[in-house]
Structures are given as structure tokens and as C-alpha cells.
Design a protein around this motif. Structure first.
Motif, PDB file in Angstrom:
ATOM      1  N   ARG A   1       0.814  -1.210   0.000  1.00  0.00           N
ATOM      2  CA  ARG A   1       0.000   0.000   0.000  1.00  0.00           C
ATOM      3  C   ARG A   1       0.853   1.268   0.000  1.00  0.00           C
ATOM      4  NH1 ARG A   1      -5.640  -0.767   1.275  1.00  0.00           N
ATOM      5  NH2 ARG A   1      -5.699   1.521   1.301  1.00  0.00           N
TER       6      ARG A   1
ATOM      7  N   GLY B   1      -1.242   3.657  -1.838  1.00  0.00           N
ATOM      8  CA  GLY B   1      -2.659   3.644  -1.511  1.00  0.00           C
ATOM      9  C   GLY B   1      -3.535   3.220  -2.678  1.00  0.00           C
TER      10      GLY B   1
ATOM     11  N   SER C   1       0.051   7.029   1.503  1.00  0.00           N
ATOM     12  CA  SER C   1      -0.654   5.791   1.847  1.00  0.00           C
ATOM     13  C   SER C   1      -2.169   5.935   1.756  1.00  0.00           C
ATOM     14  CB  SER C   1      -0.261   5.346   3.254  1.00  0.00           C
ATOM     15  OG  SER C   1      -0.601   6.344   4.213  1.00  0.00           O
TER      16      SER C   1
ATOM     17  N   ILE D   1      -5.203  -1.633  -5.200  1.00  0.00           N
ATOM     18  CA  ILE D   1      -4.055  -1.188  -4.415  1.00  0.00           C
ATOM     19  C   ILE D   1      -2.838  -2.014  -4.797  1.00  0.00           C
ATOM     20  CG2 ILE D   1      -5.427  -0.415  -2.453  1.00  0.00           C
ATOM     21  CD1 ILE D   1      -4.715  -3.017  -1.035  1.00  0.00           C
ATOM     22  N   ASP D   2      -1.674  -1.513  -4.393  1.00  0.00           N
ATOM     23  CA  ASP D   2      -0.405  -2.205  -4.610  1.00  0.00           C
ATOM     24  C   ASP D   2      -0.104  -2.357  -6.102  1.00  0.00           C
ATOM     25  OD1 ASP D   2       1.780  -3.103  -3.177  1.00  0.00           O
ATOM     26  OD2 ASP D   2       1.263  -5.204  -3.427  1.00  0.00           O
TER      27      ASP D   2
END
Length: 369
Positions: A62, A65, A100, A182-183
């Protein structure tokens, strides 16, 4: 060592099996969040690190974010960026490098409703690691085209991708993400992700390029004119016969012909260079890394961050020109006395017509010299 991945409605796991006779190995998770895969080195009598993660700043979970994209090759102040159509969820936190909290959508999606067709489209994100799979649903039985259509039919689905890329350019299956992604980060040999956006957030499609008619026609006409000119001059030369003994033209006559031939040859080279540059530019646009998004519904490609490259600035070594005896004989009319313009301490000075060697060779080949 063999790796095995299991994907089912009940589990998604990745495991490895050590073959008989293989080295001892184990995986350890440290309290700092670092994962290490170690292999026993019998010669050194010690454990060697085979893999360790996180590998870089973008491997932090994350890091950017929701709807953020991480680029480990970017400047340290801009690892994270919001995807097109999104802005920082907290601009103040983003300015202080706390990314984040991620990004939020600028324009709401058009969910259609009451059987109406949505106006949403897709933004193609090439070369990325697919988002975290905590909110993904997978269907291996449908095509990628059906996957995108199904993604548009449900307003809660925000992105989709092919589930099976083992066929190279022939992709199949469907992975769809709900609510958020995310990621997400750039990786080498990454996959294509289709991000759903409102129509107003999609960049305008590129205009279709026209065929370069003028350069092609111009080059063709120039080639024909040069060929006709050479043939005409050849016929005239053969009918008139040699101007002096030995079938050799004086330098002044050679200077009248070759500049004309050089002019037309330059036109050919210029047209060829233009056409080659035009083809190279558009072959780059059509390369697999920059595929078009031609679909039955709107799809535009996201531009990836430019790669850093270093080029050498060293200049090539100078080339000393070399003229052989045959060329000197041709240029001076076989050292004709009528071409002498002076004498000096190092020899005789002749009046010559300085031309590229390949033109003199061409003149000899067609019996004009």
C-alpha cells in the motif's frame, strides 16, 4: 525446485517442492516484514540468500494507496502518482510525502441503469504488476473481450485483466477488481491492466495517420527522372563519340554532368531518409509495448514513465581521406597538360573537378568517362 500455484474458490496458494538431490532451502519471515529465501551452499558451509523482499520502495504494501501507481525508477520525490482520472485523497498528506491514503476518482462512473448502455471506457496500463488480489474475482472460461464487457456491466468493478497470459499475445480468462485497486506498480515484463474511467476522463483517441502519398510519389518520380536522364546522356555521348583521344572527357565537361546527377541523387536520398524516419516513428507506435486499444468500446493507453538512458558523448575518430591513382588520373584527364594551372616545389598542380568517388565510378560504368 518446482513451483506450484493453486487457484480455486477455496484457496489461492503458491508452494515449491525441492527435487531429490537438490540443495536444502527454507523461507523465513522476519519481524521487520522482510522475507528471505535461503539456500544451503555446501562448498561455503553457509546459508546464501536466494531472494529477499521487499526489493525496493515500491514493494512496500500500500505504498501509494488506492488507485496509486508506484514507479521505482522515478525520482525519490515522485515514486507515487495518481492514475489518470484520479487525484490525491488528501492533498496535504500527499504534499508531505504520505501517499498511503491513495487517490480518489475525479468524475463518477456512468453506471447506466434501467438497461441503458454505459459511456465509460478503459485506460490501458501496460507493464504493471497486477493489483492486490483481496478483492478480485476470476473466471477462466471467458475471453478478454467478454471480460471487459462484463466489467462494464457492473458499476462496482473498477478494473480488469487477462487471467491467463501463457499464450503470449493470445490472452484468455478474466480477473476483475471491485471497489478499489491497491499495490499497483511498474515491473519488467508486466501485464496489461484495463482501468475503468468515465468518458470525460479518457484522453482523446489518436487521429488515424494518413498514408505518406507525397513522399512516396516524389521518390518514385525522382528515380524515374534520374534513370531517364542517365539513359539520354548515355545515348548522346555514344552518338557524338569521344571528345579527345582515349575516350576521356575534359574535367570541365565532367563538372557539368556530375553536379546534375548529384542533385537528383540527393533528392532520392532525402526521400528515402524521410520515408525511413516516417516508418520508424510509426513502427514504434505499433510496437507490442505501445499497442493500440482498438475495442468495441472506448479504450486509451496510459503513457508509461520514460526510462532513463545514458548515451556516450565521445566523438568518433577522424577519418583521413584516401585517393588512389585511378581517381587522380580520371580527375586530371590522365594528367593532361591542358589542365595544369601551376607548378611548385612539391610537384605539378592540376585543375580538377572534385566529386564523390561513387559518382566517378558511376560515370565510368556507363561509359561516360
Amino acid at each position: 525446485m518446482e513451483y506450484e500455484m493453486v487457484m480455486s474458490p477455496h484457496e489461492t496458494t503458491c508452494s515449491y517442492i525441492v527435487k531429490p538431490g537438490g540443495p536444502l532451502t527454507y523461507v523465513v519471515l522476519l519481524d521487520t516484514g522482510v522475507v528471505r529465501h535461503l539456500v544451503w551452499d555446501a562448498n561455503a558451509g553457509a546459508w546464501q540468500t536466494y531472494f529477499q523482499g521487499p526489493r525496493d520502495v515500491c514493494d512496500t504494501y500500500r505504498k501509494c494507496g488506492a488507485f496509486g501507481l508506484c514507479d521505482a525508477g522515478a525520482a525519490s520525490t515522485s515514486f507515487c502518482s495518481c492514475l489518470r482520472g484520479f487525484g490525491p485523497a488528501s492533498p496535504a498528506a500527499w504534499d508531505s510525502r504520505d501517499t498511503s491514503r491513495g487517490c480518489r476518482r475525479n468524475v463518477k462512473l456512468d453506471c447506466g441503469g434501467d438497461g441503458a448502455t454505459t459511456t465509460d471506457g478503459f485506460l490501458l496500463l501496460p507493464g504493471v504488476k497486477l493489483p492486490d488480489a483481496h478483492n478480485v474475482s476470476v473466471d477462466r472460461s471467458i475471453t478478454l473481450e467478454e471480460c471487459r464487457a462484463r466489467c462494464l456491466a457492473n458499476c462496482s468493478r473498477v478494473a480488469c485483466a487477462a487471467a491467463d497470459i501463457r499464450g503470449g499475445d493470445v490472452r484468455s480468462g478474466c480477473a476483475m477488481w471491485t471497489d478499489e485497486i491497491i499495490d499497483l506498480r511498474y515491473v519488467d515484463h508486466g501485464q496489461d491492466l484495463y482501468l475503468r474511467l468515465a468518458k470525460s476522463e479518457l484522453p482523446p483517441p489518436a487521429a488515424p495517420r494518413a498514408f505518406p502519398t507525397a513522399p512516396v510519389v516524389g521518390a518514385s518520380v525522382t528515380v524515374v527522372v534520374v534513370i531517364v536522364l542517365v539513359l539520354v546522356l548515355t545515348v548522346i555521348r555514344r552518338r557524338k563519340g569521344p571528345t579527345i583521344s582515349g575516350n576521356k572527357l575534359q574535367p570541365w565537361s565532367r563538372c557539368l554532368f556530375f553536379p546534375v546527377l548529384l542533385f537528383f541523387f540527393s533528392l532520392i536520398v532525402s526521400s528515402f531518409i524521410f520515408n525511413t524516419a516516417y516508418a520508424n516513428i510509426h513502427s514504434t507506435l505499433d510496437a507490442p509495448g505501445a499497442r493500440s486499444c482498438a475495442l468495441s468500446f472506448p479504450c486509451i493507453e496510459h503513457q508509461q514513465s520514460p526510462a532513463h538512458s545514458v548515451t556516450s558523448s565521445s566523438a568518433p575518430a577522424p577519418i583521413v581521406p584516401y585517393v588512389d591513382l585511378l581517381t587522380l588520373r580520371e580527375a586530371t584527364g590522365y594528367f593532361s597538360e591542358s589542365n595544369i594551372i601551376g607548378r611548385g616545389g612539391f610537384g605539378v598542380v592540376y585543375e580538377v573537378c572534385v566529386l564523390p568517388l561513387f559518382l566517378l565510378f558511376l560515370g565510368s560504368a556507363i561509359n561516360l568517362s
